[in-house]
Design a protein around this motif. Structure first.
Motif, PDB file in Angstrom:
ATOM      1  N   ARG A  84      84.497  95.248  19.070  1.00  0.00           N
ATOM      2  CA  ARG A  84      84.754  96.495  18.331  1.00  0.00           C
ATOM      3  C   ARG A  84      83.476  97.145  17.812  1.00  0.00           C
ATOM      4  O   ARG A  84      83.368  98.374  17.789  1.00  0.00           O
ATOM      5  CB  ARG A  84      85.760  96.269  17.204  1.00  0.00           C
ATOM      6  CG  ARG A  84      85.258  95.418  16.072  1.00  0.00           C
ATOM      7  CD  ARG A  84      86.330  95.037  15.061  1.00  0.00           C
ATOM      8  NE  ARG A  84      87.306  94.174  15.686  1.00  0.00           N
ATOM      9  CZ  ARG A  84      88.621  94.423  15.692  1.00  0.00           C
ATOM     10  NH1 ARG A  84      89.108  95.456  15.071  1.00  0.00           N
ATOM     11  NH2 ARG A  84      89.435  93.603  16.292  1.00  0.00           N
ATOM     12  N   PHE A  85      82.491  96.357  17.396  1.00  0.00           N
ATOM     13  CA  PHE A  85      81.242  96.916  16.880  1.00  0.00           C
ATOM     14  C   PHE A  85      80.456  97.612  17.995  1.00  0.00           C
ATOM     15  O   PHE A  85      79.836  98.655  17.779  1.00  0.00           O
ATOM     16  CB  PHE A  85      80.391  95.816  16.240  1.00  0.00           C
ATOM     17  CG  PHE A  85      81.101  95.097  15.129  1.00  0.00           C
ATOM     18  CD1 PHE A  85      81.419  95.746  13.948  1.00  0.00           C
ATOM     19  CD2 PHE A  85      81.453  93.768  15.267  1.00  0.00           C
ATOM     20  CE1 PHE A  85      82.073  95.086  12.919  1.00  0.00           C
ATOM     21  CE2 PHE A  85      82.108  93.090  14.254  1.00  0.00           C
ATOM     22  CZ  PHE A  85      82.424  93.756  13.075  1.00  0.00           C
ATOM     23  N   GLU A  86      80.474  97.029  19.179  1.00  0.00           N
ATOM     24  CA  GLU A  86      79.790  97.639  20.323  1.00  0.00           C
ATOM     25  C   GLU A  86      80.514  98.900  20.786  1.00  0.00           C
ATOM     26  O   GLU A  86      79.881  99.885  21.149  1.00  0.00           O
ATOM     27  CB  GLU A  86      79.656  96.650  21.481  1.00  0.00           C
ATOM     28  CG  GLU A  86      78.757  95.472  21.192  1.00  0.00           C
ATOM     29  CD  GLU A  86      77.323  95.836  20.838  1.00  0.00           C
ATOM     30  OE1 GLU A  86      76.864  96.950  21.189  1.00  0.00           O
ATOM     31  OE2 GLU A  86      76.654  95.021  20.205  1.00  0.00           O
ATOM     32  N   LYS A  87      81.834  98.867  20.756  1.00  0.00           N
ATOM     33  CA  LYS A  87      82.598 100.056  21.145  1.00  0.00           C
ATOM     34  C   LYS A  87      82.227 101.249  20.262  1.00  0.00           C
ATOM     35  O   LYS A  87      82.013 102.354  20.758  1.00  0.00           O
ATOM     36  CB  LYS A  87      84.099  99.790  21.060  1.00  0.00           C
ATOM     37  CG  LYS A  87      84.650  98.984  22.193  1.00  0.00           C
ATOM     38  CD  LYS A  87      86.156  98.847  22.004  1.00  0.00           C
ATOM     39  CE  LYS A  87      86.828  98.310  23.232  1.00  0.00           C
ATOM     40  NZ  LYS A  87      88.283  98.253  23.070  1.00  0.00           N
ATOM     41  N   GLU A  88      82.170 101.029  18.951  1.00  0.00           N
ATOM     42  CA  GLU A  88      81.802 102.123  18.056  1.00  0.00           C
ATOM     43  C   GLU A  88      80.378 102.590  18.338  1.00  0.00           C
ATOM     44  O   GLU A  88      80.118 103.799  18.434  1.00  0.00           O
ATOM     45  CB  GLU A  88      81.911 101.705  16.583  1.00  0.00           C
ATOM     46  CG  GLU A  88      81.522 102.844  15.650  1.00  0.00           C
ATOM     47  CD  GLU A  88      81.347 102.456  14.200  1.00  0.00           C
ATOM     48  OE1 GLU A  88      81.240 103.390  13.377  1.00  0.00           O
ATOM     49  OE2 GLU A  88      81.290 101.257  13.877  1.00  0.00           O
ATOM     50  N   ALA A  89      79.443 101.663  18.474  1.00  0.00           N
ATOM     51  CA  ALA A  89      78.046 102.037  18.677  1.00  0.00           C
ATOM     52  C   ALA A  89      77.838 102.780  19.991  1.00  0.00           C
ATOM     53  O   ALA A  89      77.139 103.801  20.036  1.00  0.00           O
ATOM     54  CB  ALA A  89      77.157 100.794  18.617  1.00  0.00           C
ATOM     55  N   TYR A  90      78.459 102.307  21.072  1.00  0.00           N
ATOM     56  CA  TYR A  90      78.319 102.996  22.358  1.00  0.00           C
ATOM     57  C   TYR A  90      79.020 104.360  22.346  1.00  0.00           C
ATOM     58  O   TYR A  90      78.523 105.325  22.913  1.00  0.00           O
ATOM     59  CB  TYR A  90      78.840 102.134  23.508  1.00  0.00           C
ATOM     60  CG  TYR A  90      77.836 101.114  23.960  1.00  0.00           C
ATOM     61  CD1 TYR A  90      76.685 101.493  24.642  1.00  0.00           C
ATOM     62  CD2 TYR A  90      78.034  99.762  23.699  1.00  0.00           C
ATOM     63  CE1 TYR A  90      75.750 100.555  25.047  1.00  0.00           C
ATOM     64  CE2 TYR A  90      77.111  98.811  24.104  1.00  0.00           C
ATOM     65  CZ  TYR A  90      75.962  99.210  24.775  1.00  0.00           C
ATOM     66  OH  TYR A  90      75.035  98.283  25.175  1.00  0.00           O
ATOM     67  N   LYS A  91      80.171 104.435  21.707  1.00  0.00           N
ATOM     68  CA  LYS A  91      80.924 105.687  21.673  1.00  0.00           C
ATOM     69  C   LYS A  91      80.153 106.802  20.961  1.00  0.00           C
ATOM     70  O   LYS A  91      80.235 107.975  21.342  1.00  0.00           O
ATOM     71  CB  LYS A  91      82.276 105.463  20.981  1.00  0.00           C
ATOM     72  CG  LYS A  91      83.128 106.707  20.905  1.00  0.00           C
ATOM     73  CD  LYS A  91      84.472 106.407  20.261  1.00  0.00           C
ATOM     74  CE  LYS A  91      85.336 107.644  20.178  1.00  0.00           C
ATOM     75  NZ  LYS A  91      86.627 107.366  19.535  1.00  0.00           N
ATOM     76  N   HIS A  92      79.390 106.444  19.933  1.00  0.00           N
ATOM     77  CA  HIS A  92      78.739 107.448  19.093  1.00  0.00           C
ATOM     78  C   HIS A  92      77.214 107.471  19.198  1.00  0.00           C
ATOM     79  O   HIS A  92      76.575 108.222  18.464  1.00  0.00           O
ATOM     80  CB  HIS A  92      79.156 107.244  17.639  1.00  0.00           C
ATOM     81  CG  HIS A  92      80.625 107.366  17.427  1.00  0.00           C
ATOM     82  ND1 HIS A  92      81.286 108.577  17.458  1.00  0.00           N
ATOM     83  CD2 HIS A  92      81.575 106.423  17.229  1.00  0.00           C
ATOM     84  CE1 HIS A  92      82.579 108.382  17.257  1.00  0.00           C
ATOM     85  NE2 HIS A  92      82.785 107.077  17.123  1.00  0.00           N
ATOM     86  N   GLN A  93      76.634 106.693  20.090  1.00  0.00           N
ATOM     87  CA  GLN A  93      75.171 106.617  20.154  1.00  0.00           C
ATOM     88  C   GLN A  93      74.505 107.948  20.510  1.00  0.00           C
ATOM     89  O   GLN A  93      73.372 108.200  20.108  1.00  0.00           O
ATOM     90  CB  GLN A  93      74.726 105.518  21.115  1.00  0.00           C
ATOM     91  CG  GLN A  93      75.020 105.783  22.565  1.00  0.00           C
ATOM     92  CD  GLN A  93      74.666 104.600  23.442  1.00  0.00           C
ATOM     93  OE1 GLN A  93      74.310 103.513  22.971  1.00  0.00           O
ATOM     94  NE2 GLN A  93      74.742 104.802  24.742  1.00  0.00           N
ATOM     95  N   ASN A  94      75.191 108.818  21.212  1.00  0.00           N
ATOM     96  CA  ASN A  94      74.616 110.116  21.589  1.00  0.00           C
ATOM     97  C   ASN A  94      74.726 111.169  20.489  1.00  0.00           C
ATOM     98  O   ASN A  94      74.083 112.208  20.571  1.00  0.00           O
ATOM     99  CB  ASN A  94      75.273 110.641  22.868  1.00  0.00           C
ATOM    100  CG  ASN A  94      74.913 109.781  24.055  1.00  0.00           C
ATOM    101  OD1 ASN A  94      73.754 109.469  24.267  1.00  0.00           O
ATOM    102  ND2 ASN A  94      75.912 109.371  24.811  1.00  0.00           N
ATOM    103  N   ASP A  95      75.534 110.891  19.480  1.00  0.00           N
ATOM    104  CA  ASP A  95      75.697 111.818  18.355  1.00  0.00           C
ATOM    105  C   ASP A  95      74.704 111.418  17.268  1.00  0.00           C
ATOM    106  O   ASP A  95      74.978 110.546  16.450  1.00  0.00           O
ATOM    107  CB  ASP A  95      77.135 111.743  17.836  1.00  0.00           C
ATOM    108  CG  ASP A  95      77.385 112.665  16.657  1.00  0.00           C
ATOM    109  OD1 ASP A  95      76.452 113.355  16.197  1.00  0.00           O
ATOM    110  OD2 ASP A  95      78.537 112.674  16.169  1.00  0.00           O
ATOM    111  N   LEU A  96      73.555 112.065  17.272  1.00  0.00           N
ATOM    112  CA  LEU A  96      72.485 111.671  16.351  1.00  0.00           C
ATOM    113  C   LEU A  96      72.795 112.003  14.895  1.00  0.00           C
ATOM    114  O   LEU A  96      72.081 111.565  14.000  1.00  0.00           O
ATOM    115  CB  LEU A  96      71.168 112.305  16.789  1.00  0.00           C
ATOM    116  CG  LEU A  96      70.713 111.935  18.205  1.00  0.00           C
ATOM    117  CD1 LEU A  96      69.367 112.559  18.514  1.00  0.00           C
ATOM    118  CD2 LEU A  96      70.675 110.426  18.407  1.00  0.00           C
ATOM    119  N   LYS A  97      73.877 112.737  14.644  1.00  0.00           N
ATOM    120  CA  LYS A  97      74.310 113.043  13.268  1.00  0.00           C
ATOM    121  C   LYS A  97      75.493 112.176  12.840  1.00  0.00           C
ATOM    122  O   LYS A  97      76.021 112.337  11.747  1.00  0.00           O
ATOM    123  CB  LYS A  97      74.663 114.523  13.168  1.00  0.00           C
ATOM    124  CG  LYS A  97      73.463 115.419  13.388  1.00  0.00           C
ATOM    125  CD  LYS A  97      73.839 116.868  13.263  1.00  0.00           C
ATOM    126  CE  LYS A  97      72.601 117.710  13.525  1.00  0.00           C
ATOM    127  NZ  LYS A  97      72.880 119.129  13.431  1.00  0.00           N
TER     128      LYS A  97
END
Length: 108
Positions: A84-97
């Motif tokens: 779950r922690f990786e899913k969140e990080a990968y899902k939002h890594q391109n959103d720098l805000k």
């Protein structure tokens, strides 16, 4: 070890598979090479996750979930990408805000 910025360190080796180039431990990012903005954001998301779970519980949860998923999928990478922690990080890594607006416990 060379310090690249606040809490970011360039190292020669990491304590995991050679496929990975960075790790966030207790809010510090250790990397085999300088990270681009997206990669750094991914690690900063992990830092936020670790901080809100008070670090040690985060690592226990991370390892236990990975072990359960490894038994389920019988595949190291599939287990890793379904934590779950990786899913969140990968899902939002391109959103720098993302971190500026992130609500607590978004991985649940």
């Amino acid at each position: 070890m060379k310090k690249l910025g606040h809490r970011i360190y360039l190292v020669k080796r990491l304590p995991m598979s050679k496929e990975y180039y960075a790790i966030c431990l207790f809010g510090f990012v250790f990397s085999l090479r300088p990270l681009n903005a997206t990669e750094l954001n991914h690690e900063k998301i992990h830092a936020a996750q670790q901080r809100e779970l008070l670090y040690i519980p985060f690592f226990i949860w991370y390892v236990v979930e990975w072990l359960v998923l490894l038994c389920k999928y019988r595949n190291w990478n599939k287990a890793y990408f379904n934590i779950r922690f990786e899913k969140e990080a990968y899902k939002h890594q391109n959103d720098l805000k993302y971190l500026a607006n992130r609500k607590h416990y978004r991985y649940c």
